[in-house]
Design a protein around this motif. Structure first.
Motif, PDB file in Angstrom:
ATOM      1  N   GLY A   1     -26.143  28.273  48.650  1.00  9.39           N
ATOM      2  CA  GLY A   1     -25.192  27.189  48.470  1.00  9.39           C
ATOM      3  C   GLY A   1     -24.590  27.207  47.080  1.00  9.39           C
ATOM      4  O   GLY A   1     -24.731  28.166  46.319  1.00  9.39           O
ATOM      5  N   VAL A   2     -23.928  26.117  46.739  1.00  7.40           N
ATOM      6  CA  VAL A   2     -23.342  25.961  45.416  1.00  7.40           C
ATOM      7  C   VAL A   2     -24.467  25.672  44.419  1.00  7.40           C
ATOM      8  O   VAL A   2     -25.298  24.792  44.658  1.00  7.40           O
ATOM      9  CB  VAL A   2     -22.316  24.812  45.413  1.00  7.40           C
ATOM     10  N   THR A   3     -24.482  26.411  43.343  1.00  8.03           N
ATOM     11  CA  THR A   3     -25.530  26.275  42.332  1.00  8.03           C
ATOM     12  C   THR A   3     -24.950  25.729  41.046  1.00  8.03           C
ATOM     13  O   THR A   3     -23.981  26.282  40.510  1.00  8.03           O
ATOM     14  CB  THR A   3     -26.191  27.634  42.049  1.00  8.03           C
ATOM     15  N   GLN A   4     -25.568  24.653  40.563  1.00 15.24           N
ATOM     16  CA  GLN A   4     -25.120  24.042  39.308  1.00 15.24           C
ATOM     17  C   GLN A   4     -26.256  24.078  38.292  1.00 15.24           C
ATOM     18  O   GLN A   4     -27.402  23.775  38.633  1.00 15.24           O
ATOM     19  CB  GLN A   4     -24.675  22.595  39.523  1.00 15.24           C
TER      20      GLN A   4
ATOM     21  N   PRO B   1     -20.125  29.141  42.905  1.00 12.53           N
ATOM     22  CA  PRO B   1     -19.743  28.716  44.259  1.00 12.53           C
ATOM     23  C   PRO B   1     -20.438  29.555  45.327  1.00 12.53           C
ATOM     24  O   PRO B   1     -21.092  30.555  45.027  1.00 12.53           O
ATOM     25  CB  PRO B   1     -18.234  28.959  44.282  1.00 12.53           C
ATOM     26  N   ILE B   2     -20.285  29.123  46.556  1.00 12.18           N
ATOM     27  CA  ILE B   2     -20.764  29.900  47.695  1.00 12.18           C
ATOM     28  C   ILE B   2     -20.025  31.247  47.703  1.00 12.18           C
ATOM     29  O   ILE B   2     -18.818  31.298  47.417  1.00 12.18           O
ATOM     30  CB  ILE B   2     -20.516  29.139  49.010  1.00 12.18           C
ATOM     31  N   SER B   3     -20.752  32.293  48.017  1.00 12.32           N
ATOM     32  CA  SER B   3     -20.157  33.629  48.021  1.00 12.32           C
ATOM     33  C   SER B   3     -18.931  33.663  48.926  1.00 12.32           C
ATOM     34  O   SER B   3     -18.974  33.221  50.081  1.00 12.32           O
ATOM     35  CB  SER B   3     -21.194  34.642  48.507  1.00 12.32           C
TER      36      SER B   3
ATOM     37  N   ALA C   1     -17.919  21.523  43.669  1.00 14.57           N
ATOM     38  CA  ALA C   1     -17.785  21.813  45.093  1.00 14.57           C
ATOM     39  C   ALA C   1     -16.934  23.059  45.261  1.00 14.57           C
ATOM     40  O   ALA C   1     -15.969  23.261  44.522  1.00 14.57           O
ATOM     41  CB  ALA C   1     -17.142  20.641  45.823  1.00 14.57           C
ATOM     42  N   SER C   2     -17.286  23.871  46.240  1.00 14.47           N
ATOM     43  CA  SER C   2     -16.468  25.045  46.509  1.00 14.47           C
ATOM     44  C   SER C   2     -15.929  24.991  47.934  1.00 14.47           C
ATOM     45  O   SER C   2     -16.469  24.299  48.804  1.00 14.47           O
ATOM     46  CB  SER C   2     -17.270  26.329  46.292  1.00 14.47           C
TER      47      SER C   2
ATOM     48  N   HIS D   1     -17.894  21.958  49.867  1.00 20.00           N
ATOM     49  CA  HIS D   1     -19.342  22.127  49.913  1.00 20.00           C
ATOM     50  C   HIS D   1     -19.856  21.886  48.504  1.00 20.00           C
ATOM     51  O   HIS D   1     -19.503  22.621  47.590  1.00 20.00           O
ATOM     52  CB  HIS D   1     -19.703  23.528  50.403  1.00 20.00           C
ATOM     53  N   PHE D   2     -20.691  20.865  48.365  1.00 21.56           N
ATOM     54  CA  PHE D   2     -21.126  20.421  47.046  1.00 21.56           C
ATOM     55  C   PHE D   2     -22.440  21.048  46.606  1.00 21.56           C
ATOM     56  O   PHE D   2     -23.318  21.349  47.422  1.00 21.56           O
ATOM     57  CB  PHE D   2     -21.312  18.902  47.030  1.00 21.56           C
TER      58      PHE D   2
END
Lengths: 112, 114
Positions: free
Chosen positions: B3-6, B25-27, B92-93, B104-105
């Motif tokens: 998923g999205v990594t922060q 972001p998501i690949s 989000a991406s 997608h957050f």
């Protein structure tokens, strides 16, 4: 006045009840409507996505859009404790510079 | 699919400092948006990047800035921090910059300014 209004709750219902969550909006250009669920200390996750007026069902969840009244709803049937979360409505149009406009969220607790 | 990594998840800064937040972001997703979430205002749009270009910007002061790299990873920077900047910052991406492309957050970075 905000473009999207959402009752912040909190809302507590017993397990198995039907839950109704609602948002009203003022921008008649909005065409895409979404519901996100956000658990504590997590980011929002997309639950439902609808375009224009009508109903959409996905398992225990039903999203309704009434563009004539500028009113959207999310219904949760047979509510479970795992449904306890904050629910955010979101919407946008096909123009304008914002990706999405969100409601402030309704905190829902399902009581076992 | 990841998923999205922060990163980082939590930050504590003092007034006047500056901070940089990171988002992967998501690949395959090329659009990255940033939102600020506070109890009173909810989620407010900061900006969106697509293919290293800022596409949209919300109503925030110039102290808030961002950038996107060629691998779609994004950073946002807040300079001269104020107490009111304390919030959850969400990235989000989405696959495209289209207005109907769902977001997608990630799980956010909790920033506390003291």
């Amino acid at each position: 006045q905000k473009e999207v209004e959402q009752d912040p709750g909190p809302l507590s219902v017993p397990e198995g009840a039907i839950v109704s969550l609602n948002c009203t909006y003022s921008n008649s250009a909005f065409q895409y409507f979404m519901w996100y669920r956000q658990y504590s200390r997590k980011g929002p996750e997309l639950l439902m996505y609808t375009y224009s007026s009508g109903n959409k069902e996905d398992g225990r969840f039903t999203a309704q859009v009434d563009k004539s009244s500028k009113y959207i709803s999310l219904f949760i049937r047979d509510s479970q404790p795992s449904d306890s979360a904050t629910y955010l409505c979101a919407m946008n149009s096909n123009f304008g510079n914002e990706k999405l406009t969100f409601g402030t969220g309704t905190r829902l607790t399902i009581i076992p | 699919k990841a998923g999205v990594t922060q990163t980082p998840r939590y930050l504590i800064k003092t007034r006047g400092q500056q901070v940089t937040l990171s988002c992967s972001p998501i690949s395959g997703h090329r659009s990255v948006s940033w939102y600020q979430q506070t109890p009173g205002q909810g989620l407010q749009f900061l900006f969106e990047y697509f293919s290293e270009t800022q596409r949209n910007k919300g109503n925030f002061p110039g102290r808030f800035s961002g950038r996107q790299f060629s691998n779609s990873r994004s950073e946002m920077n807040v300079s001269t921090l104020e107490l009111g900047d304390s919030a959850l910052y969400l990235c989000a991406s989405s696959p495209s910059s289209s207005y109907n492309s769902p977001l997608h957050f990630g799980n956010g970075t909790r920033l506390t300014v003291t």
